[in-house]
Write a protein that holds these residues in place. Structure first.
Motif, short mmCIF file in Angstrom:
data_model
loop_
_atom_site.label_atom_id
_atom_site.label_comp_id
_atom_site.label_asym_id
_atom_site.label_seq_id
_atom_site.Cartn_x
_atom_site.Cartn_y
_atom_site.Cartn_z
N GLU A 297 6.57 0.36 11.58
CA GLU A 297 5.76 -0.36 12.56
C GLU A 297 6.60 -1.42 13.26
OE1 GLU A 297 2.22 -1.79 10.62
OE2 GLU A 297 1.81 0.23 9.90
N GLN B 79 -3.46 3.08 -6.81
CA GLN B 79 -2.37 2.77 -5.88
C GLN B 79 -2.08 1.27 -5.89
OE1 GLN B 79 -3.38 4.17 -2.00
NE2 GLN B 79 -2.81 6.25 -2.45
N PRO B 80 -0.85 0.85 -5.74
CA PRO B 80 0.35 1.62 -5.44
C PRO B 80 0.98 2.35 -6.64
CG PRO B 80 0.89 -0.70 -5.55
CD PRO B 80 -0.59 -0.59 -5.76
N GLN C 162 9.37 0.17 15.52
CA GLN C 162 8.85 0.67 16.78
C GLN C 162 8.75 -0.45 17.82
OE1 GLN C 162 5.99 4.00 16.92
NE2 GLN C 162 4.56 2.34 17.12
N PHE D 184 0.01 0.68 16.93
CA PHE D 184 1.26 0.33 16.25
C PHE D 184 1.82 1.43 15.37
CE2 PHE D 184 -0.63 -3.63 17.53
CZ PHE D 184 0.44 -4.25 18.13
N VAL E 110 3.90 11.04 12.55
CA VAL E 110 2.45 10.87 12.76
C VAL E 110 1.69 12.02 12.09
CG1 VAL E 110 0.63 10.78 14.52
CG2 VAL E 110 2.80 9.60 14.90
N GLN F 44 6.01 1.56 5.22
CA GLN F 44 5.01 1.49 6.31
C GLN F 44 5.37 0.41 7.31
OE1 GLN F 44 2.22 3.10 6.99
NE2 GLN F 44 2.01 4.44 5.24
N ASN G 180 -5.67 -0.47 1.32
CA ASN G 180 -4.24 -0.19 1.17
C ASN G 180 -3.60 0.25 2.48
OD1 ASN G 180 -2.22 -0.37 -0.63
ND2 ASN G 180 -2.64 1.54 -1.71
N LEU H 163 5.37 2.77 24.83
CA LEU H 163 6.25 1.61 24.63
C LEU H 163 7.66 1.85 25.13
CD1 LEU H 163 5.35 0.31 21.05
CD2 LEU H 163 4.93 -0.89 23.18
N PHE H 164 8.09 3.11 25.14
CA PHE H 164 9.49 3.36 25.48
C PHE H 164 9.65 3.81 26.94
CE2 PHE H 164 9.44 3.43 20.95
CZ PHE H 164 10.64 2.82 20.61
N ARG I 168 -9.84 -5.83 -4.10
CA ARG I 168 -9.45 -4.48 -4.51
C ARG I 168 -9.47 -4.35 -6.03
NH1 ARG I 168 -7.03 0.00 -2.42
NH2 ARG I 168 -5.67 0.90 -3.98
N GLU J 12 0.96 4.97 15.98
CA GLU J 12 1.17 6.15 16.80
C GLU J 12 1.74 5.82 18.18
OE1 GLU J 12 -2.25 8.71 16.80
OE2 GLU J 12 -2.67 8.27 14.70
#
Lengths: 429, 318
Positions: A87, A260-261, A90, B277, A393, A83, B256, B65-66, B146, B279
């Motif tokens: 991020e 999870q995990p 990008q 961040f 996505v 994950q 999570n 962003l691009f 958690r 999408e």
């Protein structure tokens, strides 16, 4: 603030000095961390990947091996979990500062090609810096988009059903090649009746599994630029899934969420789970039972819809050292020693040099190898389906919305509608 | 109340008769002040004001962003209002603010009332109650939370003793938000300290007089304590609601990184983060951010307007 009425010139000068120093410091720290070359001709490449600790330990060993062989190239490692990786990537890529070489997957190829981030490695291959020979089962094609070679596969994997061997044995059910979905769900029923546990951990949110199901029925999850199925198809898939969750055939999503995990299978919440075959190595460490790989259920008793997927290495289009990046990738995918160190962590080794160099000794790796050989022998392997820009996505949305359905929070028809609407936005993004 | 007690002393208007040397001195003093402040000012301009202006611009663009941002006017806002997930995030956030803020303040006030009385080990108690506020925002506490609220963990087992079997709060879309509420309430230390300071300011003679008139503890609380600390209460309500609107870390960690299950902890900032961040829809995310700014400003304005009705400053009491 200050109480002194007489501020001396010295004070002002000191303040000015401090300010200049602070700003100067900020300016110098602002440009750290880049890759480049030093005076003696040594080149530094940044290499980034995602994965767990065992992968990181292994990769660091391969880096040391490379640096020994190429003393003029230094490798700076960067690693996180999946994950966080994308991020961070990008943000780095949009700022023009992604790593020189990085782990990549088929779902991201078109996306980052469209944004001009990926180096076409064909030119480097033509220049002799990178070898495109000896890739097994034609897997090199996984890294190609519109005639460009954007990624070089490091391994091959395929979807599988991981089963709790003890549970399957105890319930007296057998997973056999070519079994149908009906037979699979009947097996889950037997497991539930005899062992009082669910059969599956939750198949409904796995995009890659639904892709196989669609391929078995002459469709696919993606076309080159769109979804390859209808809202009705998906409504049906999720309606059936919800029924199975309600009846306990599929594990309670509330419980799966909370372990999870850890996976629901190794937590003992269910007896089987669909995943990529190379991921199966985690279960032995996590859970208390014995785990094995079983065939994907089919619609017609023959075709599983499977294909070989792969993780790959890509290079940044704007890297200052394309030659060295290509040399590094070539070493990482062809060097037999690297193959020995990495094993099947990223799938069955992609090149014959590495495949021949590594002989699995433990049950897990042996199992993965046997499974893929069996699948290849069965002649069911097809070509990989396209992954348009935005596939990543959509995969996340599929998992999330599938979760809402199984929790009873969204009706299957509304959920399918939501996925289509979110996909539209993802393709446009 | 000390916070707002003193009316600002206006400097006499005609002081320009001061000698020129004094003026020069003052100017030099100002210059020094600005110089000392300049690192902060530079930081503010580069790291806060600049990005804010940029994000205001991006709010009206499509920006991944691009490729360069493309002006789309109010498109992001209209899409946002029609987006079911955005609506869900607003709903989740409002629920969180409305439930968590009053409960947290009630507990803070309750404990402050207990701690305001002189007793042995007072310092220790205060420190102990304040402690969670210091560590509460950390990621590790999110993980602990958690673990506490998961299936078959301590909360679940305790509940079962009382015959309440929900199978853990974390995986349950109907309960998981309340585990975040609990986490927020647990960090009541900061408002508690402010309440304590306020309680210390209430003149004892008021209580003594009331007691002589035969007022019981409840009546004393209602008619003396509450009006006297109302400025502090106002301050806490304001601060805590603004904080609650911005909740992110706990939701992100407890769920999570998924803001789920079934979007049950999809607080506003969590959705904003996903849009920006994950999408790469920075225009949409900026539009969301500015809408939050406006919403918080409105809530603040309403609170300020309402204070006329229930906040008593000392001047008014005189």
């Amino acid at each position: 603030m200050g109480t002194s009425r007489n501020v001396e010139r010295r004070t002002i000068l000191k303040a000015a000095g401090a300010t200049a120093a602070t700003l100067g410091l900020a300016a110098t720290t602002g440009c750290g961390g880049g890759s480049g070359s030093s005076g003696d001709g040594t080149v530094t490449l940044r290499y980034a990947w995602w994965g767990g600790e065992p992968r990181t330990i292994a990769i660091k060993k391969t880096i040391a091996l490379f640096e020994k062989k190429y003393p003029k190239i230094k490798i700076k490692p960067e690693f996180t979990d999946y994950q966080a990786f994308w991020e961070k990537f990008q943000t780095q890529a949009s700022g023009g500062n992604p790593p020189d070489v990085f782990q990549n997957a088929v779902g991201f190829l078109r996306k980052y090609d469209k944004r001009g981030v990926l180096l076409d490695l064909k030119s480097q291959a033509d220049a002799g810096n990178l070898s495109l020979d000896n890739f097994r089962n034609g897997i090199l094609v996984n890294g190609q988009v519109d005639g460009k070679q954007l990624g070089i596969p490091v391994g091959a994997n395929t979807m599988a059903l991981v089963i709790d061997l003890k549970a399957f044995k105890k319930a007296g059910v057998e997973a056999k090649m070519g079994w149908t979905w009906d037979e699979y769900f009947a097996a889950l029923q037997t497991i539930q009746d005899k062992l009082k546990i669910s059969g599956d951990t939750g198949y409904h949110g796995i995009m890659y599994l639904y892709d196989l199901y669609l391929r078995q029925n002459g469709k696919a999850f993606f076309t080159d630029s769109d979804l390859g199925f209808t809202e009705d198809d998906l409504t049906q898939w999720w309606t059936d899934a919800y029924k199975r969750v309600k009846s306990g055939l599929v594990a309670d999503p509330k419980k799966i969420e909370q372990v999870q995990p850890k996976s629901g299978l190794s937590a003992g919440l269910a007896a089987s789970e669909f995943t990529w075959d190379n991921f199966s190595i985690r279960y032995e460490g996590e859970g208390e039972s014995d785990y094995g790989l079983a065939p994907i259920p089919t619609t017609d008793g023959k075709h599983t819809g499977q294909y070989l997927g792969s993780l790959m290495l890509s290079a940044f289009a704007g890297t200052k050292h394309p030659k060295e990046a290509a040399q590094f990738i070539s070493f990482m995918v062809h060097d037999p020693e690297v193959g020995k160190i990495m094993g099947y962590d990223r799938g069955i080794l992609a090149t014959t040099e590495q495949y021949d160099a590594f002989t699995p000794t433990d049950a897990n790796n042996k199992g993965v190898k046997a499974y893929e050989e069996e699948v290849a022998k069965a002649g069911v392997l097809g070509k990989i389906t396209p992954h348009p820009s935005g596939a990543d996505v959509i995969e996340a949305a599929f998992l999330r919305i599938g979760g809402e359905v199984s929790q009873g929070k969204t009706k299957p028809a509304d959920a399918a509608k939501a996925l289509f609407s979110e996909s539209k936005a993802a393709f446009a993004g | 109340m000390t916070l707002v007690k003193e009316a600002p002393v206006r400097p006499a208007k005609k002081r320009s008769a001061a000698p020129a040397a004094g003026r020069r001195g003052r100017r030099r003093e100002n210059l020094a002040g600005y110089l000392f402040m300049s690192p902060w000012i530079a930081g503010f301009l580069v790291l806060t004001a600049g990005p804010m202006i940029a994000s205001l611009y991006y709010a009206f663009t499509r920006y991944n962003l691009f490729t360069p941002p493309e002006w789309v006017g109010f498109d992001n806002f209209t899409t946002m209002f029609q987006d079911p997930r955005w609506q869900k995030s607003v709903e989740v956030t409002l629920k969180y603010v409305v439930v968590a803020t009053p409960l947290k303040l009630l507990l803070a006030l309750g404990v402050a009332l207990l701690l305001a009385q002189k007793r042995r080990g007072q310092g220790l108690y205060r420190a102990a109650f304040y402690m969670p506020s210091l560590i509460g925002a950390s990621v590790s506490v999110g993980f602990v939370w958690r673990a506490l609220f998961s299936d078959d963990a301590i909360v679940d087992r305790t509940q079962k003793v009382f015959g309440l079997d929900v199978g853990g709060w974390i995986g349950n879309p109907d309960y998981v938000l309340y585990s975040l509420v609990a986490l927020s309430i647990w960090q009541f230390g900061a408002p508690m300290v402010i309440f304590l300071a306020g309680l210390k300011q209430v003149p004892q003679e008021l209580y003594e007089a009331a007691e002589m008139d035969g007022a019981g503890p409840l009546r004393r609380f209602w008619n003396i304590t509450l009006p006297m600390i109302s400025p502090v209460l106002f301050f806490n309500v304001l601060l805590e609601s603004i904080h609650a609107f911005q909740v992110f870390g706990s939701a992100y960690v407890v769920s999570n990184t998924q803001c789920g299950p079934a979007d049950a902890t999809l607080v506003y900032t969590c959705y904003l983060y996903q849009k920006g961040f994950k999408e790469a829809q920075m225009g949409f995310a900026s539009a969301m951010a500015w809408s939050l700014v406006v919403a918080v400003a409105l809530v603040t304005a309403v609170l300020f307007w309402s204070q006329k009705k229930w906040v008593h400053y000392e001047e008014a009491a005189k």
